[in-house]
Motif scaffolding. Structure first.
Motif, PDB file in Angstrom:
ATOM      1  N   GLU A   1      20.071  55.473  60.651  1.00 16.61           N
ATOM      2  CA  GLU A   1      20.802  54.607  61.621  1.00 16.61           C
ATOM      3  C   GLU A   1      19.870  55.083  63.449  1.00 16.61           C
ATOM      4  OE1 GLU A   1      24.988  54.845  61.632  1.00 16.61           O
ATOM      5  OE2 GLU A   1      24.504  52.652  62.020  1.00 16.61           O
ATOM      6  N   ARG A   2      19.349  56.588  62.951  1.00 17.58           N
ATOM      7  CA  ARG A   2      19.152  57.535  63.786  1.00 17.58           C
ATOM      8  C   ARG A   2      17.496  56.933  64.151  1.00 17.58           C
ATOM      9  NH1 ARG A   2      22.116  61.393  62.065  1.00 17.58           N
ATOM     10  NH2 ARG A   2      20.236  62.483  60.092  1.00 17.58           N
TER      11      ARG A   2
ATOM     12  N   THR B   1      11.434  62.090  66.973  1.00 11.87           N
ATOM     13  CA  THR B   1      12.855  61.295  66.200  1.00 11.87           C
ATOM     14  C   THR B   1      13.230  60.608  65.017  1.00 11.87           C
ATOM     15  OG1 THR B   1      13.866  61.304  68.095  1.00 11.87           O
ATOM     16  CG2 THR B   1      14.732  61.119  66.690  1.00 11.87           C
ATOM     17  N   TYR B   2      11.953  59.842  64.901  1.00  9.89           N
ATOM     18  CA  TYR B   2      12.323  58.837  64.136  1.00  9.89           C
ATOM     19  C   TYR B   2      11.761  59.268  62.943  1.00  9.89           C
ATOM     20  CZ  TYR B   2      10.752  54.653  60.621  1.00  9.89           C
ATOM     21  OH  TYR B   2      10.590  53.907  59.874  1.00  9.89           O
ATOM     22  N   GLY B   3      10.384  60.586  62.613  1.00 13.50           N
ATOM     23  CA  GLY B   3      10.133  61.000  62.100  1.00 13.50           C
ATOM     24  C   GLY B   3      10.898  62.009  61.043  1.00 13.50           C
ATOM     25  N   GLN B   4      11.940  62.611  62.396  1.00 19.92           N
ATOM     26  CA  GLN B   4      12.554  63.588  61.383  1.00 19.92           C
ATOM     27  C   GLN B   4      14.234  63.235  60.811  1.00 19.92           C
ATOM     28  OE1 GLN B   4      13.069  64.995  65.022  1.00 19.92           O
ATOM     29  NE2 GLN B   4      12.408  66.862  65.119  1.00 19.92           N
TER      30      GLN B   4
ATOM     31  N   GLN C   1      13.543  60.317  59.418  1.00 21.37           N
ATOM     32  CA  GLN C   1      12.785  59.773  57.542  1.00 21.37           C
ATOM     33  C   GLN C   1      12.891  60.996  56.905  1.00 21.37           C
ATOM     34  OE1 GLN C   1      13.138  56.208  58.365  1.00 21.37           O
ATOM     35  NE2 GLN C   1      11.891  56.167  56.439  1.00 21.37           N
ATOM     36  N   LYS C   2      12.545  61.755  57.124  1.00 19.10           N
ATOM     37  CA  LYS C   2      12.721  63.438  56.415  1.00 19.10           C
ATOM     38  C   LYS C   2      14.060  63.281  55.976  1.00 19.10           C
ATOM     39  CE  LYS C   2       8.132  64.572  56.110  1.00 19.10           C
ATOM     40  NZ  LYS C   2       7.724  65.406  55.021  1.00 19.10           N
ATOM     41  N   GLN C   3      14.777  63.411  57.005  1.00 17.09           N
ATOM     42  CA  GLN C   3      16.256  63.656  56.190  1.00 17.09           C
ATOM     43  C   GLN C   3      17.158  62.643  55.901  1.00 17.09           C
ATOM     44  OE1 GLN C   3      17.997  65.735  57.444  1.00 17.09           O
ATOM     45  NE2 GLN C   3      20.453  64.709  55.483  1.00 17.09           N
ATOM     46  N   LEU C   4      16.639  61.423  56.185  1.00 21.61           N
ATOM     47  CA  LEU C   4      16.931  60.252  54.871  1.00 21.61           C
ATOM     48  C   LEU C   4      16.012  60.467  53.638  1.00 21.61           C
ATOM     49  CD1 LEU C   4      17.701  57.597  54.371  1.00 21.61           C
ATOM     50  CD2 LEU C   4      16.004  56.422  55.334  1.00 21.61           C
ATOM     51  N   GLU C   5      15.354  60.105  53.409  1.00 21.01           N
ATOM     52  CA  GLU C   5      13.993  61.323  52.226  1.00 21.01           C
ATOM     53  C   GLU C   5      14.970  62.158  51.112  1.00 21.01           C
ATOM     54  OE1 GLU C   5       9.817  62.458  50.734  1.00 21.01           O
ATOM     55  OE2 GLU C   5      10.297  62.532  52.926  1.00 21.01           O
ATOM     56  N   GLU C   6      14.958  63.283  51.524  1.00 24.05           N
ATOM     57  CA  GLU C   6      16.219  64.391  51.109  1.00 24.05           C
ATOM     58  C   GLU C   6      17.128  63.794  51.196  1.00 24.05           C
ATOM     59  OE1 GLU C   6      16.818  67.987  49.660  1.00 24.05           O
ATOM     60  OE2 GLU C   6      14.769  67.235  50.791  1.00 24.05           O
TER      61      GLU C   6
END
Length: 84
Positions: free
Chosen positions: A52-53, A65-68, A70-75
């Motif tokens: 959602e973020r 913020t989108y890249g951050q 995506q990284k959190q989602l991947e982890e």
């Protein structure tokens, strides 16, 4: 005040409102699935929040913020996969 008369009456006089219940997970065969642990539920919620973020940032054109997100989602998805 509730959206329907039925829900308003249930809220006033107690009892569960239809739709408030958590749906029970079902397997591919339609039978009830296994219970989900609290840890898995937390990881799923974190993945959803990250997604959602990311979507909100994408709408605003905020690529950092989108890249951050995506990284959190991947982890989080990696943790979910490893917890199987």
């Amino acid at each position: 005040m509730e959206p329907t008369l039925e829900q308003s009456l249930q809220r006033i006089f107690g009892g569960r409102i239809r739709g408030d219940e958590q749906p029970q997970a079902r397997g591919a065969d339609g039978k009830p699935g296994p219970a989900v642990s609290g840890a898995l539920t937390g990881l799923v919620q974190r993945a959803w929040d990250s997604w959602e973020r990311g979507q909100d940032a994408l709408k605003r054109g905020d690529w950092t913020t989108y890249g951050q997100a995506q990284k959190q989602l991947e982890e989080t998805l990696r943790q979910l996969r490893e917890s199987r």
